[in-house]
Design a protein around this motif. Structure first.
Motif, PDB file in Angstrom:
ATOM      1  N   ARG A  46       0.843  -1.203   0.000  1.00 42.45           N
ATOM      2  CA  ARG A  46       0.000   0.000   0.000  1.00 42.45           C
ATOM      3  C   ARG A  46       0.876   1.251   0.000  1.00 42.45           C
ATOM      4  N   PRO A  47       0.548   2.233  -0.825  1.00 38.72           N
ATOM      5  CA  PRO A  47       1.342   3.469  -0.836  1.00 38.72           C
ATOM      6  C   PRO A  47       1.287   4.220   0.497  1.00 38.72           C
ATOM      7  N   ARG A  48       0.168   4.114   1.208  1.00 39.97           N
ATOM      8  CA  ARG A  48       0.035   4.814   2.484  1.00 39.97           C
ATOM      9  C   ARG A  48       0.944   4.218   3.558  1.00 39.97           C
ATOM     10  N   SER A  49       1.362   2.974   3.379  1.00 42.81           N
ATOM     11  CA  SER A  49       2.211   2.339   4.389  1.00 42.81           C
ATOM     12  C   SER A  49       3.621   2.905   4.409  1.00 42.81           C
ATOM     13  N   SER A  50       4.024   3.548   3.318  1.00 42.95           N
ATOM     14  CA  SER A  50       5.385   4.093   3.267  1.00 42.95           C
ATOM     15  C   SER A  50       5.459   5.517   3.823  1.00 42.95           C
ATOM     16  N   ARG A  51       4.355   6.047   4.299  1.00 44.97           N
ATOM     17  CA  ARG A  51       4.382   7.377   4.917  1.00 44.97           C
ATOM     18  C   ARG A  51       5.204   7.351   6.189  1.00 44.97           C
ATOM     19  N   TYR A  52       5.492   8.528   6.677  1.00 45.77           N
ATOM     20  CA  TYR A  52       6.341   8.643   7.863  1.00 45.77           C
ATOM     21  C   TYR A  52       5.601   8.170   9.116  1.00 45.77           C
ATOM     22  N   CYS A  53       6.298   7.378   9.887  1.00 38.37           N
ATOM     23  CA  CYS A  53       5.832   6.937  11.195  1.00 38.37           C
ATOM     24  C   CYS A  53       7.050   6.929  12.111  1.00 38.37           C
ATOM     25  N   ASP A  54       6.864   7.381  13.352  1.00 39.19           N
ATOM     26  CA  ASP A  54       8.002   7.474  14.280  1.00 39.19           C
ATOM     27  C   ASP A  54       8.650   6.123  14.556  1.00 39.19           C
ATOM     28  N   GLN A  55       7.867   5.084  14.577  1.00 38.33           N
ATOM     29  CA  GLN A  55       8.384   3.743  14.862  1.00 38.33           C
ATOM     30  C   GLN A  55       8.612   2.991  13.544  1.00 38.33           C
ATOM     31  N   PRO A  56       9.551   2.060  13.525  1.00 35.42           N
ATOM     32  CA  PRO A  56       9.843   1.318  12.284  1.00 35.42           C
ATOM     33  C   PRO A  56       8.853   0.178  12.029  1.00 35.42           C
ATOM     34  N   LEU A  57       7.567   0.517  11.939  1.00 38.15           N
ATOM     35  CA  LEU A  57       6.538  -0.510  11.734  1.00 38.15           C
ATOM     36  C   LEU A  57       6.662  -1.177  10.373  1.00 38.15           C
ATOM     37  N   LEU A  58       7.053  -0.411   9.359  1.00 37.60           N
ATOM     38  CA  LEU A  58       7.187  -0.991   8.015  1.00 37.60           C
ATOM     39  C   LEU A  58       8.356  -1.971   7.955  1.00 37.60           C
ATOM     40  N   HIS A  59       9.463  -1.630   8.563  1.00 38.91           N
ATOM     41  CA  HIS A  59      10.608  -2.551   8.613  1.00 38.91           C
ATOM     42  C   HIS A  59      10.259  -3.793   9.427  1.00 38.91           C
ATOM     43  N   ASN A  60       9.513  -3.586  10.496  1.00 46.92           N
ATOM     44  CA  ASN A  60       9.094  -4.709  11.326  1.00 46.92           C
ATOM     45  C   ASN A  60       8.146  -5.628  10.546  1.00 46.92           C
ATOM     46  N   LEU A  61       7.277  -5.041   9.737  1.00 50.88           N
ATOM     47  CA  LEU A  61       6.379  -5.859   8.912  1.00 50.88           C
ATOM     48  C   LEU A  61       7.169  -6.679   7.901  1.00 50.88           C
ATOM     49  N   THR A  62       8.202  -6.085   7.336  1.00 45.50           N
ATOM     50  CA  THR A  62       9.055  -6.824   6.399  1.00 45.50           C
ATOM     51  C   THR A  62       9.720  -8.013   7.092  1.00 45.50           C
ATOM     52  N   THR A  63      10.207  -7.796   8.298  1.00 51.87           N
ATOM     53  CA  THR A  63      10.804  -8.890   9.066  1.00 51.87           C
ATOM     54  C   THR A  63       9.757  -9.943   9.405  1.00 51.87           C
ATOM     55  N   PHE A  64       8.555  -9.501   9.716  1.00 48.32           N
ATOM     56  CA  PHE A  64       7.469 -10.434  10.020  1.00 48.32           C
ATOM     57  C   PHE A  64       7.151 -11.307   8.806  1.00 48.32           C
ATOM     58  N   ILE A  65       7.182 -10.722   7.611  1.00 43.39           N
ATOM     59  CA  ILE A  65       6.928 -11.482   6.385  1.00 43.39           C
ATOM     60  C   ILE A  65       8.044 -12.503   6.158  1.00 43.39           C
ATOM     61  N   ILE A  66       9.274 -12.113   6.431  1.00 43.10           N
ATOM     62  CA  ILE A  66      10.395 -13.060   6.298  1.00 43.10           C
ATOM     63  C   ILE A  66      10.205 -14.230   7.261  1.00 43.10           C
ATOM     64  N   PHE A  67       9.797 -13.931   8.492  1.00 43.69           N
ATOM     65  CA  PHE A  67       9.526 -15.002   9.454  1.00 43.69           C
ATOM     66  C   PHE A  67       8.363 -15.877   8.998  1.00 43.69           C
ATOM     67  N   THR A  68       7.398 -15.308   8.311  1.00 45.74           N
ATOM     68  CA  THR A  68       6.285 -16.104   7.791  1.00 45.74           C
ATOM     69  C   THR A  68       6.778 -17.090   6.740  1.00 45.74           C
ATOM     70  N   PHE A  69       7.685 -16.655   5.872  1.00 45.73           N
ATOM     71  CA  PHE A  69       8.248 -17.576   4.884  1.00 45.73           C
ATOM     72  C   PHE A  69       9.091 -18.663   5.556  1.00 45.73           C
ATOM     73  N   LEU A  70       9.856 -18.287   6.576  1.00 48.44           N
ATOM     74  CA  LEU A  70      10.622 -19.294   7.320  1.00 48.44           C
ATOM     75  C   LEU A  70       9.687 -20.283   8.016  1.00 48.44           C
ATOM     76  N   MET A  71       8.595 -19.770   8.581  1.00 49.01           N
ATOM     77  CA  MET A  71       7.610 -20.637   9.215  1.00 49.01           C
ATOM     78  C   MET A  71       7.029 -21.628   8.211  1.00 49.01           C
ATOM     79  N   THR A  72       6.779 -21.170   7.012  1.00 51.27           N
ATOM     80  CA  THR A  72       6.247 -22.048   5.975  1.00 51.27           C
ATOM     81  C   THR A  72       7.222 -23.176   5.681  1.00 51.27           C
ATOM     82  N   GLY A  73       8.490 -22.852   5.549  1.00 45.47           N
ATOM     83  CA  GLY A  73       9.496 -23.886   5.305  1.00 45.47           C
ATOM     84  C   GLY A  73       9.586 -24.879   6.445  1.00 45.47           C
ATOM     85  N   PHE A  74       9.619 -24.381   7.675  1.00 51.39           N
ATOM     86  CA  PHE A  74       9.676 -25.281   8.824  1.00 51.39           C
ATOM     87  C   PHE A  74       8.414 -26.137   8.918  1.00 51.39           C
ATOM     88  N   THR A  75       7.283 -25.545   8.632  1.00 48.65           N
ATOM     89  CA  THR A  75       6.034 -26.305   8.709  1.00 48.65           C
ATOM     90  C   THR A  75       6.046 -27.464   7.730  1.00 48.65           C
TER      91      THR A  75
END
Length: 181
Positions: A46-75
């Motif tokens: 979403r374009p609105r997700s790249s707006r400024y936010c004081d906390q690194p929520l977008l970077h954290n979401l990217t890490t969460f997605i990486i963990f989701t792919f790792l979870m898929t492999g482990f599963t």
């Protein structure tokens, strides 16, 4: 801890099925992972997700997605392999520690970012939902840790299937132990 918990639950569900029916379970897992991953990817692009936010929520979401792919492999590895190698168990439990840390960071960033609801609402609400799910998964997994440790340091004390003995033999005579992976 959400990713670790979901993979752990999938492992135990797969062990309740006969080996010949696990292919159907794999198809179901693909559908569930798609459902779990779709909102994460939707908010990420979403374009609105790249707006400024004081906390690194977008970077954290990217890490969460990486963990989701790792979870898929482990599963998939946990549900396919019947005699599981020790290396896979060690990697999975290390993944669990990383998943716990990811949940703690998601919760901390979300708590510290109430102002982001105005600039990036989708990102904030997804982080809020993922934080709550991570906390619930942690509440589910943490009580199992003493059983894992006892089973590791004193094998056969809790459950010894060969001699049908142990503290937990009667309650789990018909199903597998939750702490066993």
């Amino acid at each position: 801890m959400l990713h670790y918990c979901l993979a752990h639950i999938a492992y135990h569900f797969s062990r309740q099925l006969p080996k010949r029916n696990r292919a159907k379970f794999q198809i179901l897992l693909v559908l569930l992972v798609t459902i779990f991953l779709s909102p994460q990817l939707f908010v990420l692009v979403r374009p609105r997700s790249s707006r400024y936010c004081d906390q690194p929520l977008l970077h954290n979401l990217t890490t969460f997605i990486i963990f989701t792919f790792l979870m898929t492999g482990f599963t998939f590895l946990l549900t396919l392999m019947d005699p599981m190698p020790c290396e896979l168990k060690a990697a999975f439990h290390t993944f669990g520690v990383g998943s716990f840390l990811q949940g703690v960071l998601t919760t901390a960033f979300t708590i510290a970012a109430p102002q982001c609801v105005n600039t990036t609402p989708e990102l904030y609400y997804l982080s809020l939902v993922l934080s709550v799910l991570s906390m619930l998964a942690t509440v589910f997994i943490v009580p199992l840790i003493p059983f894992w440790l006892l089973n590791n340091f004193y094998p056969g004390m809790l459950l010894n299937p060969g001699s049908r003995a142990g503290i937990c033999h009667r309650p789990v005579a018909d199903c597998s132990c939750l702490w066993y992976v």
